[in-house]
Scaffold this motif. Structure first.
Motif, PDB file in Angstrom:
ATOM      1  N   VAL A 140      34.140  45.309  46.883  1.00  0.00           N
ATOM      2  CA  VAL A 140      35.170  46.058  46.186  1.00  0.00           C
ATOM      3  C   VAL A 140      36.387  45.155  46.010  1.00  0.00           C
ATOM      4  O   VAL A 140      36.922  44.626  46.980  1.00  0.00           O
ATOM      5  CB  VAL A 140      35.552  47.332  46.975  1.00  0.00           C
ATOM      6  CG1 VAL A 140      36.704  48.065  46.296  1.00  0.00           C
ATOM      7  CG2 VAL A 140      34.349  48.254  47.137  1.00  0.00           C
ATOM      8  N   SER A 141      36.808  44.966  44.746  1.00  0.00           N
ATOM      9  CA  SER A 141      37.990  44.137  44.507  1.00  0.00           C
ATOM     10  C   SER A 141      39.241  44.981  44.301  1.00  0.00           C
ATOM     11  O   SER A 141      40.349  44.506  44.515  1.00  0.00           O
ATOM     12  CB  SER A 141      37.769  43.181  43.333  1.00  0.00           C
ATOM     13  OG  SER A 141      37.366  43.870  42.175  1.00  0.00           O
ATOM     14  N   SER A 142      39.068  46.236  43.884  1.00  0.00           N
ATOM     15  CA  SER A 142      40.204  47.160  43.835  1.00  0.00           C
ATOM     16  C   SER A 142      39.677  48.575  43.974  1.00  0.00           C
ATOM     17  O   SER A 142      38.531  48.872  43.610  1.00  0.00           O
ATOM     18  CB  SER A 142      41.005  47.002  42.541  1.00  0.00           C
ATOM     19  OG  SER A 142      40.298  47.527  41.438  1.00  0.00           O
ATOM     20  N   ILE A 143      40.528  49.433  44.503  1.00  0.00           N
ATOM     21  CA  ILE A 143      40.135  50.827  44.699  1.00  0.00           C
ATOM     22  C   ILE A 143      41.381  51.696  44.606  1.00  0.00           C
ATOM     23  O   ILE A 143      42.443  51.327  45.107  1.00  0.00           O
ATOM     24  CB  ILE A 143      39.413  51.026  46.055  1.00  0.00           C
ATOM     25  CG1 ILE A 143      38.897  52.454  46.188  1.00  0.00           C
ATOM     26  CG2 ILE A 143      40.281  50.597  47.215  1.00  0.00           C
ATOM     27  CD1 ILE A 143      37.923  52.664  47.346  1.00  0.00           C
ATOM     28  N   THR A 151      36.708  48.699  41.233  1.00  0.00           N
ATOM     29  CA  THR A 151      36.134  47.542  40.543  1.00  0.00           C
ATOM     30  C   THR A 151      35.439  46.718  41.614  1.00  0.00           C
ATOM     31  O   THR A 151      35.850  46.711  42.780  1.00  0.00           O
ATOM     32  CB  THR A 151      37.190  46.691  39.821  1.00  0.00           C
ATOM     33  OG1 THR A 151      38.191  46.300  40.744  1.00  0.00           O
ATOM     34  CG2 THR A 151      37.819  47.438  38.663  1.00  0.00           C
ATOM     35  N   ILE A 152      34.358  46.078  41.209  1.00  0.00           N
ATOM     36  CA  ILE A 152      33.623  45.224  42.132  1.00  0.00           C
ATOM     37  C   ILE A 152      33.600  43.811  41.571  1.00  0.00           C
ATOM     38  O   ILE A 152      33.651  43.604  40.352  1.00  0.00           O
ATOM     39  CB  ILE A 152      32.194  45.752  42.398  1.00  0.00           C
ATOM     40  CG1 ILE A 152      31.420  46.005  41.112  1.00  0.00           C
ATOM     41  CG2 ILE A 152      32.244  47.016  43.229  1.00  0.00           C
ATOM     42  CD1 ILE A 152      30.001  46.499  41.318  1.00  0.00           C
ATOM     43  N   ASP A 153      33.569  42.849  42.474  1.00  0.00           N
ATOM     44  CA  ASP A 153      33.571  41.442  42.073  1.00  0.00           C
ATOM     45  C   ASP A 153      32.466  41.171  41.068  1.00  0.00           C
ATOM     46  O   ASP A 153      31.330  41.624  41.239  1.00  0.00           O
ATOM     47  CB  ASP A 153      33.389  40.533  43.291  1.00  0.00           C
ATOM     48  CG  ASP A 153      34.619  40.509  44.191  1.00  0.00           C
ATOM     49  OD1 ASP A 153      35.691  40.971  43.754  1.00  0.00           O
ATOM     50  OD2 ASP A 153      34.495  40.041  45.336  1.00  0.00           O
ATOM     51  N   LYS A 203      39.586  47.613  49.840  1.00  0.00           N
ATOM     52  CA  LYS A 203      39.404  46.325  49.183  1.00  0.00           C
ATOM     53  C   LYS A 203      38.609  45.419  50.124  1.00  0.00           C
ATOM     54  O   LYS A 203      38.905  45.320  51.303  1.00  0.00           O
ATOM     55  CB  LYS A 203      40.757  45.705  48.854  1.00  0.00           C
ATOM     56  CG  LYS A 203      40.656  44.479  48.014  1.00  0.00           C
ATOM     57  CD  LYS A 203      42.013  43.981  47.586  1.00  0.00           C
ATOM     58  CE  LYS A 203      41.827  42.725  46.757  1.00  0.00           C
ATOM     59  NZ  LYS A 203      43.093  42.227  46.255  1.00  0.00           N
ATOM     60  N   GLY A 204      37.552  44.818  49.594  1.00  0.00           N
ATOM     61  CA  GLY A 204      36.711  43.940  50.401  1.00  0.00           C
ATOM     62  C   GLY A 204      35.499  44.630  51.003  1.00  0.00           C
ATOM     63  O   GLY A 204      34.621  43.958  51.541  1.00  0.00           O
TER      64      GLY A 204
END
Length: 182
Positions: free
Chosen positions: A52-55, A66-68, A35-36
């Motif tokens: 990256v906002s979630s992985i 998911t990406i910002d 994340k990040g």
């Protein structure tokens, strides 16, 4: 300014996953993403960073991320087939490595070599490294020549005279006749 040629390819977007903007990506096994993490891909020819906002891991080398700024399947579909790049610093530097996890005997990672241009010692382009075959004790670079023919070149420290990951080039002293044998 971000320059793609100073970055390394780390992931390829396979497809969208679900309706909330999640992407199925194949990630180079040498890369540590979380994340990040900052991933860069060209948008209209301009390198654009995404975070990256979630992985979550799906299997050995496939992740759902998911990406910002991407929150729907329609927005996510724009990334299908895209290559994500990153700064080489996200690849762990382990000088004590024993060659496991994609690192060859010279301390290079496959992701640093794949995509590099291979030149001979007089500066002539041999081709582009498209893959690494480490299925045997002798690690081989698979090099695609300009005529489309793929040749195998041993990835041996004593043959490499120069390696520049910044401009993605490898200069090798290729033994006479090796390219003609294939």
């Amino acid at each position: 300014m971000i320059r793609i040629n100073e970055l390394i390819p780390v992931a390829t977007v396979n497809k969208t996953h679900g309706i909330h903007g999640e992407l199925s990506v194949t990630v180079d096994t040498d890369v540590v993403l979380g994340k990040g993490s900052c991933l860069i891909t060209p948008v209209d020819g301009i390198p654009v960073p995404f975070f990256v906002s979630s992985i979550r891991q799906r299997n050995t080398d496939t992740y759902l991320i998911t990406i910002d700024g991407v929150d729907s399947d329609v927005k996510a579909a724009e990334f299908t087939g895209a290559t994500f790049y990153a700064d080489p610093s996200i690849i762990p530097d382990d000088p004590d490595s024993d060659g496991e996890d994609g690192e060859d005997s010279q301390g290079f990672y496959a992701s640093m070599i794949i995509g590099s241009e291979l030149l001979d010692t007089v500066g002539s382009l041999v081709g582009t490294v498209v893959d690494i075959d480490d299925s045997t004790q002798n690690v081989l670079m698979i090099v695609k020549r300009s005529d489309g023919v793929e040749v195998m070149i041993p990835l041996a420290a004593d043959l490499i005279t120069e390696f520049n990951p910044g401009n993605r080039s490898i200069v090798m002293d290729i033994p006479a006749g090796l390219l003609d044998m294939q």
